[in-house]
Design a protein around this motif. Sequence first.
Motif, PDB file in Angstrom:
ATOM      1  N   THR A 157       0.803  -1.308   0.105  1.00 38.40           N
ATOM      2  CA  THR A 157      -0.187   0.150   0.103  1.00 38.40           C
ATOM      3  C   THR A 157       0.810   1.295  -0.070  1.00 38.40           C
ATOM      4  O   THR A 157       0.184   2.153  -0.270  1.00 38.40           O
ATOM      5  CB  THR A 157      -0.890   0.030   1.278  1.00 38.40           C
ATOM      6  N   GLY A 158       2.162   1.127   0.215  1.00 36.75           N
ATOM      7  CA  GLY A 158       2.972   2.220   0.518  1.00 36.75           C
ATOM      8  C   GLY A 158       2.247   3.378   1.503  1.00 36.75           C
ATOM      9  O   GLY A 158       1.828   3.016   2.398  1.00 36.75           O
ATOM     10  N   LYS A 159       2.140   4.525   1.022  1.00 36.97           N
ATOM     11  CA  LYS A 159       1.390   5.619   1.934  1.00 36.97           C
ATOM     12  C   LYS A 159      -0.021   5.638   1.952  1.00 36.97           C
ATOM     13  O   LYS A 159      -0.671   6.178   2.604  1.00 36.97           O
ATOM     14  CB  LYS A 159       1.824   6.933   1.597  1.00 36.97           C
ATOM     15  N   GLY A 160      -0.894   4.580   1.111  1.00 34.80           N
ATOM     16  CA  GLY A 160      -2.130   4.167   1.008  1.00 34.80           C
ATOM     17  C   GLY A 160      -2.946   5.104   0.373  1.00 34.80           C
ATOM     18  O   GLY A 160      -4.267   5.166   0.574  1.00 34.80           O
ATOM     19  N   ARG A 161      -2.347   5.988  -0.298  1.00 31.62           N
ATOM     20  CA  ARG A 161      -3.277   6.814  -0.898  1.00 31.62           C
ATOM     21  C   ARG A 161      -4.535   6.473  -1.810  1.00 31.62           C
ATOM     22  O   ARG A 161      -5.496   6.881  -1.685  1.00 31.62           O
ATOM     23  CB  ARG A 161      -2.341   7.875  -2.214  1.00 31.62           C
ATOM     24  N   PHE A 162      -4.383   5.279  -2.421  1.00 25.69           N
ATOM     25  CA  PHE A 162      -5.322   4.415  -3.346  1.00 25.69           C
ATOM     26  C   PHE A 162      -6.207   4.059  -2.113  1.00 25.69           C
ATOM     27  O   PHE A 162      -7.490   4.257  -2.506  1.00 25.69           O
ATOM     28  CB  PHE A 162      -4.719   3.274  -3.919  1.00 25.69           C
ATOM     29  N   LEU A 163      -5.964   3.515  -1.242  1.00 25.62           N
ATOM     30  CA  LEU A 163      -6.974   2.953  -0.308  1.00 25.62           C
ATOM     31  C   LEU A 163      -7.772   3.669   0.528  1.00 25.62           C
ATOM     32  O   LEU A 163      -9.068   3.747   0.693  1.00 25.62           O
ATOM     33  CB  LEU A 163      -6.254   1.927   0.543  1.00 25.62           C
ATOM     34  N   PHE A 164      -7.322   4.956   0.838  1.00 24.74           N
ATOM     35  CA  PHE A 164      -7.969   5.945   1.481  1.00 24.74           C
ATOM     36  C   PHE A 164      -9.130   6.462   0.710  1.00 24.74           C
ATOM     37  O   PHE A 164     -10.069   6.765   0.978  1.00 24.74           O
ATOM     38  CB  PHE A 164      -6.964   7.105   2.087  1.00 24.74           C
ATOM     39  N   ALA A 165      -8.566   6.651  -0.600  1.00 22.44           N
ATOM     40  CA  ALA A 165      -9.620   7.283  -1.497  1.00 22.44           C
ATOM     41  C   ALA A 165     -10.842   6.206  -1.717  1.00 22.44           C
ATOM     42  O   ALA A 165     -11.892   6.670  -1.650  1.00 22.44           O
ATOM     43  CB  ALA A 165      -8.907   7.616  -2.898  1.00 22.44           C
ATOM     44  N   GLU A 166     -10.379   5.006  -2.131  1.00 21.05           N
ATOM     45  CA  GLU A 166     -11.369   4.182  -2.337  1.00 21.05           C
ATOM     46  C   GLU A 166     -12.458   3.670  -1.308  1.00 21.05           C
ATOM     47  O   GLU A 166     -13.642   3.750  -1.317  1.00 21.05           O
ATOM     48  CB  GLU A 166     -10.766   2.585  -2.638  1.00 21.05           C
ATOM     49  N   ALA A 167     -11.886   3.883   0.182  1.00 20.75           N
ATOM     50  CA  ALA A 167     -12.683   3.449   1.341  1.00 20.75           C
ATOM     51  C   ALA A 167     -13.427   4.719   1.419  1.00 20.75           C
ATOM     52  O   ALA A 167     -14.625   4.374   1.899  1.00 20.75           O
ATOM     53  CB  ALA A 167     -11.582   3.150   2.486  1.00 20.75           C
ATOM     54  N   GLN A 168     -13.280   5.744   1.312  1.00 18.27           N
ATOM     55  CA  GLN A 168     -14.066   6.967   1.313  1.00 18.27           C
ATOM     56  C   GLN A 168     -15.164   6.881   0.410  1.00 18.27           C
ATOM     57  O   GLN A 168     -16.255   7.204   0.718  1.00 18.27           O
ATOM     58  CB  GLN A 168     -13.387   8.254   1.313  1.00 18.27           C
ATOM     59  N   ALA A 169     -14.786   6.426  -0.749  1.00 22.06           N
ATOM     60  CA  ALA A 169     -15.784   6.744  -2.003  1.00 22.06           C
ATOM     61  C   ALA A 169     -16.816   5.608  -1.955  1.00 22.06           C
ATOM     62  O   ALA A 169     -17.582   5.595  -2.496  1.00 22.06           O
ATOM     63  CB  ALA A 169     -14.896   6.460  -3.482  1.00 22.06           C
ATOM     64  N   HIS A 170     -16.312   4.359  -1.359  1.00 21.63           N
ATOM     65  CA  HIS A 170     -17.123   3.214  -1.332  1.00 21.63           C
ATOM     66  C   HIS A 170     -17.401   2.497   0.000  1.00 21.63           C
ATOM     67  O   HIS A 170     -16.932   1.593   0.696  1.00 21.63           O
ATOM     68  CB  HIS A 170     -16.662   2.089  -2.229  1.00 21.63           C
ATOM     69  N   PRO A 171     -18.099   3.210   1.080  1.00 20.44           N
ATOM     70  CA  PRO A 171     -18.377   2.813   2.573  1.00 20.44           C
ATOM     71  C   PRO A 171     -18.937   1.543   2.311  1.00 20.44           C
ATOM     72  O   PRO A 171     -18.830   0.797   3.569  1.00 20.44           O
ATOM     73  CB  PRO A 171     -19.280   3.949   3.077  1.00 20.44           C
TER      74      PRO A 171
END
Length: 230
Positions: free
Chosen positions: A68-82
């Motif tokens: 995930t590295g710094k997690g940019r992808f997952l933070f955006a996805e998790a917020q967009a798809h609760p």
Amino acid sequence: MSRPALRRALKRAGLATQPKEPRCQGPRSRGVTPPPRVSLPGEAESGSHADLPTLFGREAPVEVEIGTGKGRFLFAEAQAHPERNYLGIEIEPDYVRIAQVKIARLGLSNLRIEWLDGREFVKLRLAPASVAAIHVYFSDPWPKMRHHKRRVFQPDFVAAAARALGEGGLFKAASDHEEYWKAITSLMDSCPALERLRPEEIAGWETGTDYEKKFLLAQKEIGKGIWRRR
Ligand SMILES: C[S@@+](CC[C@H](N)C(=O)[O-])C[C@H]1O[C@@H](n2cnc3c(N)ncnc32)[C@H](O)[C@@H]1O
């Protein structure tokens, strides 16, 4: 992230730099390699399949990102798809500590980022048809031939990932390293359980990770592909 940048990020998150774990005694070659981390927090033993509904406290489609590295992808996805659950797996513990502080600050109940070895976790812990998508973006290429065995993409990893995907589940990957991307596509294309989406089906798709942003700015060529579980 460079070490100084990582130290600054830890400080911003209110975390102290952890002392390095002591090395085994004697020359490095004779040291005992610790087993890969494959246990989720709170698990009594890791021999069984990972209990993802218990990890998230609910049943919902799960997407997994490895590295995930710094997690940019997952933070955006998790917020967009609760309505979906996201599990990030990262082998570098400092990235994980920083991400976990941010998850708590944002109150994201559908996102977990854990300190694990993604390759071994997928092989040993993911139950058949237990996840909706697997993402591996800009996985370390380990360019020297003698280091290829450290790469995440290996035949047994690809077979296990395909097995872990539910019907119609997606495996999404990207790399900026030409030779590694060739090896990745060859492994993925030869997995009978997966079919690759046609280029026109993925036209315009961006992964949204930090590395992709950096490479797009530098106008570096990127290989990207999506495979679907048959
Ligand atoms: C080149 S970085 C890419 C980070 C992110 N995916 C991006 O695109 O911005 C690769 C990341 O994979 C992590 N990594 C390498 N091997 C791993 C493994 N076996 N399991 C989990 N993470 C791993 C590294 O620590 C690093 O954070």
